[in-house]
Design a protein around this motif. Structure first.
Motif, PDB file in Angstrom:
ATOM      1  N   LYS A  40       0.845  -1.191   0.000  1.00 13.84           N
ATOM      2  CA  LYS A  40       0.000   0.000   0.000  1.00 13.84           C
ATOM      3  C   LYS A  40       0.882   1.243   0.000  1.00 13.84           C
ATOM      4  N   ILE A  68      -8.499   6.449  -7.579  1.00 11.78           N
ATOM      5  CA  ILE A  68      -7.991   5.588  -6.504  1.00 11.78           C
ATOM      6  C   ILE A  68      -9.046   4.572  -6.071  1.00 11.78           C
ATOM      7  N   LYS A  69     -10.288   5.014  -5.958  1.00  6.78           N
ATOM      8  CA  LYS A  69     -11.358   4.112  -5.552  1.00  6.78           C
ATOM      9  C   LYS A  69     -11.516   2.973  -6.550  1.00  6.78           C
ATOM     10  N   TRP A  71      -9.294   1.960  -8.868  1.00  8.68           N
ATOM     11  CA  TRP A  71      -8.027   1.222  -8.914  1.00  8.68           C
ATOM     12  C   TRP A  71      -7.966   0.192  -7.784  1.00  8.68           C
ATOM     13  N   ASN A  72      -8.262   0.622  -6.573  1.00  8.44           N
ATOM     14  CA  ASN A  72      -8.182  -0.269  -5.417  1.00  8.44           C
ATOM     15  C   ASN A  72      -9.237  -1.376  -5.457  1.00  8.44           C
ATOM     16  N   HIS A  74      -9.990  -2.919  -8.064  1.00 13.79           N
ATOM     17  CA  HIS A  74      -9.585  -3.779  -9.185  1.00 13.79           C
ATOM     18  C   HIS A  74     -10.613  -3.775 -10.309  1.00 13.79           C
ATOM     19  N   ARG A  86      -1.768  -4.577  -9.092  1.00 17.23           N
ATOM     20  CA  ARG A  86      -1.942  -3.204  -8.631  1.00 17.23           C
ATOM     21  C   ARG A  86      -1.543  -3.038  -7.167  1.00 17.23           C
ATOM     22  N   LYS A  88      -2.051  -1.122  -3.933  1.00 14.56           N
ATOM     23  CA  LYS A  88      -3.134  -0.287  -3.412  1.00 14.56           C
ATOM     24  C   LYS A  88      -2.628   1.111  -3.102  1.00 14.56           C
ATOM     25  N   ASN A  90      -3.522   5.213  -1.547  1.00 14.22           N
ATOM     26  CA  ASN A  90      -4.393   6.112  -0.787  1.00 14.22           C
ATOM     27  C   ASN A  90      -3.905   7.541  -0.978  1.00 14.22           C
TER      28      ASN A  90
END
Length: 422
Positions: A40, A68-69, A71-72, A74, A86, A88, A90
């Motif tokens: 992360k 980001i939302k 991407w995290n 997936h 990927r 993670k 923030n």
């Protein structure tokens, strides 16, 4: 027979050593301690979150959060291979750099102090990058802007060092100026006898694109150019009242002097709206063109006025993502295309971090390695509708080769695309 057995035994023993060594090396590689930042990692964001241009910074920040939302989670992101593991992400810091180079330097130091931050989206403005960029460069912290367009940020100039870890996902000022001129000269039938006025905003961005436009107009055969400068509201000692007072005589001069075009780059959309309204109040009959810092259908919406922009209109951005953005941040914000390139800026950083972690089996990552990997990141497509790579030779390989759009504001305040540079 015994001799042959001895040779076989020797070979077998040697093979066993090789296998053991190989297995040991593999075990060592796979059991090596993984970097927590490859599990992360953090990004930073810096842009104007207060003041007259706050709508720009907030839209950019929101698009970064949307990236980001997704991407995290997936979920599919255009241009990201399915095979990419990927890391993670923030958003650790949202810095309000206020389009102020001194404030930007302070924000940059905050970014550097947070060791989890491996890259930053921003700064939004060219002057901010000039102020905060050297601080980030010293720490090898890559920063990718979704809106800074001053030509020499990446290449350097007299009195200005090149920003070595600066990148951008938008074309430079000279590209935007040339596209705007290519459209507006035939549109308004400008020629060598036409008088035009170029009014910069007194800041690095406005001065730079005004200079580029002046050269482009002269190259197009329009030479009767008057140059003025009016400090925008955020940089004006008198604020909005000061801007209005300084702008009034310039508007009157344009209205009474027979000018066919006022070309006025600004980072403040309300300033552009106030300027064109004053021009019309004074009886001005010519055209008015602002530039990317004024792209805001909510604040710069004078019917008939023009604006050039470094990206596509909102109708050309991936509709699924615009729908998600609208649901999260509202319909008004979703009409503004200014923030979408910052989604791609964050994406370039996310891919670079993930590629670097993959290259070292997630055991080694650093700011310098991310900056190095970032130079090679290529996206086959993006939510903007075109590919992205830091491959523009005139921009030290730090920006795309095209993407400029020209809009004309319609009677209902909407932006209609009238020109797109290839």
């Amino acid at each position: 027979m015994l001799k042959r057995f001895g040779v076989t035994a020797t070979i077998a023993a040697a093979f066993a050593v090789v296998v053991a060594t190989t297995l040991g090396g593999t075990a060592s590689a796979t059991s090596a301690k993984k970097s927590p930042l490859c599990t992360k990692a953090s990004l930073g964001f810096a842009g104007p979150l207060s003041g007259g241009a706050s709508f720009l910074g907030k839209d950019q920040s929101n698009w970064v959060k949307l990236f980001i939302k997704r991407w995290n989670a997936h979920k599919k992101v255009p241009g990201v291979p399915k095979s990419l593991h990927r890391v993670k992400l923030n958003l650790a810091i949202e810095g309000d750099s206020q389009l102020n180079p001194q404030v930007a330097a302070t924000i940059a130091r905050q970014m550097v102090a947070n060791k989890k931050i491996l890259g930053m989206v921003g700064f939004a403005g060219s002057n901010e990058n000039l102020g905060g960029g050297p601080v980030l460069d010293a720490a090898h912290l890559a920063y990718v802007s979704g809106s800074a367009t001053k030509d020499t940020l990446a290449t350097g100039a007299a009195g200005q060092k090149a920003l070595k870890d600066f990148f951008r996902v938008v074309p430079i000022n000279s590209q935007q100026a040339k596209a705007g001129v290519a459209y507006i000269v035939p549109k308004l039938k400008l020629n060598n006898g036409s008088k035009i006025m170029i009014v910069d905003d007194g800041e690095a961005y406005g001065i730079d694109i005004a200079n580029a436009a002046q050269k482009a107009f002269k190259a197009a055969g329009v030479s009767k150019i008057t140059r003025e400068s009016v400090k925008e509201t955020d940089a004006n000692p008198g604020g909005s009242a000061g801007f209005a007072a300084d702008m009034a005589p310039v508007a009157l001069k344009a209205a009474t002097g027979g000018y066919k075009l006022v070309y006025a780059p600004s980072q403040d959309a309300p300033d552009s709206q106030a300027f064109v309204e004053q021009l019309k109040t004074d009886g001005y009959k010519g055209g008015f063109m602002a530039t990317d810092g004024s792209v805001s259908p909510q604040q710069y919406k004078f019917p008939g006025a023009f604006v050039s922009f470094f990206g596509p209109g909102i109708d050309k951005i991936n509709k699924a993502f615009v729908k998600q953005y609208k649901a999260a941040y509202g319909a008004a914000s979703a009409t503004d295309p200014f923030g979408a390139p910052s989604f791609v800026a964050a994406q370039m950083l996310g891919v670079a971090i993930s590629q670097q972690c993959a290259a070292t089996h997630r055991t080694k990552i650093s700011r310098a390695l991310v900056a190095k990997t970032l130079r090679k990141v290529k996206l086959s497509t993006t939510i903007l509708g075109y590919s992205m790579a830091f491959n523009n030779p005139v921009d030290a390989f730090h920006g795309p080769k095209s993407g400029v759009t020209v809009f004309q504001i319609q009677a209902n305040g909407s932006y209609k695309e009238v020109y797109a540079a290839g």
